[in-house]
Design a protein around this motif. Structure first.
Motif, PDB file in Angstrom:
ATOM      1  N   ALA A  94     -56.366  68.940 -22.144  1.00 19.11           N
ATOM      2  CA  ALA A  94     -56.635  70.932 -21.604  1.00 19.11           C
ATOM      3  C   ALA A  94     -55.165  71.780 -22.906  1.00 19.11           C
ATOM      4  O   ALA A  94     -55.041  72.113 -22.260  1.00 19.11           O
ATOM      5  N   LEU A  95     -55.162  70.384 -23.525  1.00 16.61           N
ATOM      6  CA  LEU A  95     -53.700  71.216 -24.566  1.00 16.61           C
ATOM      7  C   LEU A  95     -54.852  72.475 -25.285  1.00 16.61           C
ATOM      8  O   LEU A  95     -53.031  73.470 -25.535  1.00 16.61           O
ATOM      9  N   LYS A  96     -55.152  72.055 -25.579  1.00 15.17           N
ATOM     10  CA  LYS A  96     -56.085  73.669 -26.301  1.00 15.17           C
ATOM     11  C   LYS A  96     -56.492  75.308 -24.900  1.00 15.17           C
ATOM     12  O   LYS A  96     -55.167  75.760 -24.956  1.00 15.17           O
ATOM     13  N   THR A  97     -56.838  74.612 -23.780  1.00 13.15           N
ATOM     14  CA  THR A  97     -57.071  75.592 -23.506  1.00 13.15           C
ATOM     15  C   THR A  97     -55.106  76.265 -22.465  1.00 13.15           C
ATOM     16  O   THR A  97     -55.801  77.220 -22.587  1.00 13.15           O
ATOM     17  N   LYS A  98     -55.021  75.086 -22.559  1.00 11.14           N
ATOM     18  CA  LYS A  98     -53.284  76.302 -21.956  1.00 11.14           C
ATOM     19  C   LYS A  98     -52.672  77.459 -22.768  1.00 11.14           C
ATOM     20  O   LYS A  98     -52.117  78.054 -21.752  1.00 11.14           O
ATOM     21  N   ILE A  99     -53.150  77.839 -23.762  1.00 12.58           N
ATOM     22  CA  ILE A  99     -52.576  78.512 -24.882  1.00 12.58           C
ATOM     23  C   ILE A  99     -53.442  79.792 -24.098  1.00 12.58           C
ATOM     24  O   ILE A  99     -52.582  80.512 -24.400  1.00 12.58           O
ATOM     25  N   LEU A 100     -54.460  79.517 -23.573  1.00 13.74           N
ATOM     26  CA  LEU A 100     -55.294  80.679 -23.056  1.00 13.74           C
ATOM     27  C   LEU A 100     -54.340  80.698 -21.329  1.00 13.74           C
ATOM     28  O   LEU A 100     -54.758  81.652 -21.124  1.00 13.74           O
ATOM     29  N   LEU A 101     -54.585  79.843 -20.727  1.00  8.47           N
ATOM     30  CA  LEU A 101     -54.050  79.272 -19.355  1.00  8.47           C
ATOM     31  C   LEU A 101     -52.513  80.849 -19.277  1.00  8.47           C
ATOM     32  O   LEU A 101     -52.503  81.537 -18.498  1.00  8.47           O
ATOM     33  N   ARG A 102     -51.696  79.977 -20.562  1.00 13.68           N
ATOM     34  CA  ARG A 102     -50.487  80.788 -20.730  1.00 13.68           C
ATOM     35  C   ARG A 102     -50.577  82.290 -20.186  1.00 13.68           C
ATOM     36  O   ARG A 102     -49.908  83.291 -19.965  1.00 13.68           O
ATOM     37  N   GLU A 103     -51.425  82.843 -21.577  1.00 12.86           N
ATOM     38  CA  GLU A 103     -51.417  84.106 -22.048  1.00 12.86           C
ATOM     39  C   GLU A 103     -52.560  84.819 -20.664  1.00 12.86           C
ATOM     40  O   GLU A 103     -52.274  85.847 -20.678  1.00 12.86           O
ATOM     41  N   LEU A 104     -53.476  84.068 -20.327  1.00 14.71           N
ATOM     42  CA  LEU A 104     -53.782  84.558 -19.500  1.00 14.71           C
ATOM     43  C   LEU A 104     -53.060  85.108 -18.222  1.00 14.71           C
ATOM     44  O   LEU A 104     -52.920  85.953 -17.197  1.00 14.71           O
ATOM     45  N   HIS A 105     -52.513  84.109 -18.157  1.00 13.37           N
ATOM     46  CA  HIS A 105     -50.725  84.720 -17.176  1.00 13.37           C
ATOM     47  C   HIS A 105     -50.227  85.131 -16.870  1.00 13.37           C
ATOM     48  O   HIS A 105     -49.876  86.267 -16.625  1.00 13.37           O
ATOM     49  N   LYS A 106     -50.031  85.914 -18.413  1.00 14.32           N
ATOM     50  CA  LYS A 106     -48.732  86.990 -19.259  1.00 14.32           C
ATOM     51  C   LYS A 106     -49.663  87.489 -18.923  1.00 14.32           C
ATOM     52  O   LYS A 106     -48.381  89.008 -18.333  1.00 14.32           O
ATOM     53  N   GLN A 107     -50.704  87.882 -18.569  1.00 19.80           N
ATOM     54  CA  GLN A 107     -51.891  89.464 -18.844  1.00 19.80           C
ATOM     55  C   GLN A 107     -51.995  89.483 -17.474  1.00 19.80           C
ATOM     56  O   GLN A 107     -52.514  90.435 -16.622  1.00 19.80           O
ATOM     57  N   LYS A 108     -51.078  88.638 -16.349  1.00 20.73           N
ATOM     58  CA  LYS A 108     -51.378  89.139 -15.154  1.00 20.73           C
ATOM     59  C   LYS A 108     -52.871  89.278 -14.851  1.00 20.73           C
ATOM     60  O   LYS A 108     -53.434  89.781 -14.043  1.00 20.73           O
TER      61      LYS A 108
END
Ligand code: TRP
Length: 338
Positions: free
Chosen positions: A104-118
């Motif tokens: 999930a190396l690529k997906t983690k970029i999105l996971l972090r961003e989704l988390h950041k956006q709450k």
């Protein structure tokens, strides 16, 4: 078939796949190899590339200067993560289902961003490798402890079927990389139709597609100077030797890659460099090769954006947004269910 295993120290995984750690049964492997090598135009399925040595070699391919695919998609996800996250999350809580998640190396970029956006979501990585899913679950537990993770070990379709239990909840399916390109045209349409059948109004699909570009750029990506791709392709024969008791002489076969710019298809072959016979113990048969006879191992489709749109139309998806890298080599396309 559905079992929820929860052992101490280990996080729960839903296991829909019976073989340990993504391995295929020896009998199924032998049967596929026998069928492929018995054809007039011999074939071996690319699904067998990824034993542990094959997976390592693919990691090496992704690091090659010629292999633009992985870097291009990284650039898309990194540079446009804000927009992608905001668009997939637009309508409240959702399950983020990652088909073929791996590390999930690529997906983690999105996971972090989704988390950041709450954003409100849970993450459902799906992979055939139980080991990969266990590791990913544990790593995410440390790296992103607030993101709920429910890993599923199984085939893509099995996992989507399992998710029907959560019918009423919104779903966003990720199919990153260029996996769609390794299907035949018929297979990719059938796959998209099945995915679509498990989705409802408001659901989305973010899919990676490698785009048409200078044919030489494409060819180089599948035929690198240092021979890593050749080793990757030949590893299929080494795996048959190791797991099925074959006696392929790897020095007597070579890698050949060719790109058809009109069909937009990259084709990879193994070529028998002389007339030879190969015994495979688990099949109990000898297979004959004439000089320069080929074994087809993989197709990799390259798409135009018009084609992507047509594929969506034919399978009842509409394109919401196309996310591109600067070179326009690769697209992550957000398909919506009307
Ligand atoms: N599925 C990958 C792709 O199409 C794997 C791959 C890279 C590959 N290089 C290859 C498969 C060479 C066969 C031969 O990009």
């Amino acid at each position: 078939m559905k079992t929820l295993t929860s052992t101490p120290n280990k996080l729960p995984l839903v296991e829909l796949h019976k073989e340990p750690d993504g391995s295929v049964s020896k009998a199924a492997f032998a049967k596929d190899v026998e069928a492929g090598l018995s054809k007039k135009n011999k074939t071996l399925s690319s699904r067998y590339f990824y034993d542990s040595r094959g997976s390592q070699l693919f990691q090496d391919i992704m690091a090659l200067p010629e292999y633009y695919l992985t870097r291009s998609e990284f650039e898309v996800l990194t540079d446009q993560k804000e927009a992608i996250a905001a668009e997939v999350a637009a309508e409240g809580f959702f399950h983020l289902i990652d088909l073929g998640a791996g590390d999930a190396l690529k997906t983690k970029i999105l996971l972090r961003e989704l988390h950041k956006q709450k954003q409100q979501f849970d993450y459902v990585p799906v992979d055939i490798s139980g080991h990969a899913m266990q590791e990913l679950t544990e790593r995410l537990h440390h790296e992103l402890p607030d993101v709920p993770v429910q890993a599923v070990v199984g085939e893509y379709i099995q996992a989507l079927e399992w998710l029907q239990e959560h019918k009423s909840e919104r779903k966003v399916v990720l199919f990153l990389g260029s996996n769609i390109g390794n299907f035949t045209s018929d297979e990719s349409m059938a796959f998209l139709k099945i995915v679509r059948s498990y989705l409802g109004s408001g659901d989305k699909l973010l899919m990676g597609m490698d785009l048409r570009k200078d044919p030489n750029t494409i060819l180089d990506a599948y035929d690198d100077k240092t021979g890593v791709t050749a080793a990757f392709n030949l590893n299929l024969l080494r795996r048959i030797n190791e797991e099925l008791g074959g006696n392929f002489d790897l020095n007597c076969f070579s890698h050949y890659a060719t790109y058809d710019p009109q069909a937009g298809v990259m084709r990879s072959y193994l070529v028998s460099r002389k007339r030879q016979e190969v015994w495979i113990e688990a099949i109990g048969k000898m297979f004959s090769f004439t000089a320069w006879e080929t074994i087809h191992t993989e197709n990799s489709h390259k798409y135009s954006l018009e084609q992507a749109q047509e594929m969506g139309k034919a399978t009842n998806f509409s394109i919401e947004t196309v996310f591109l890298d600067k070179n326009q080599y690769f697209a992550d396309i957000l398909f919506a269910v009307k």
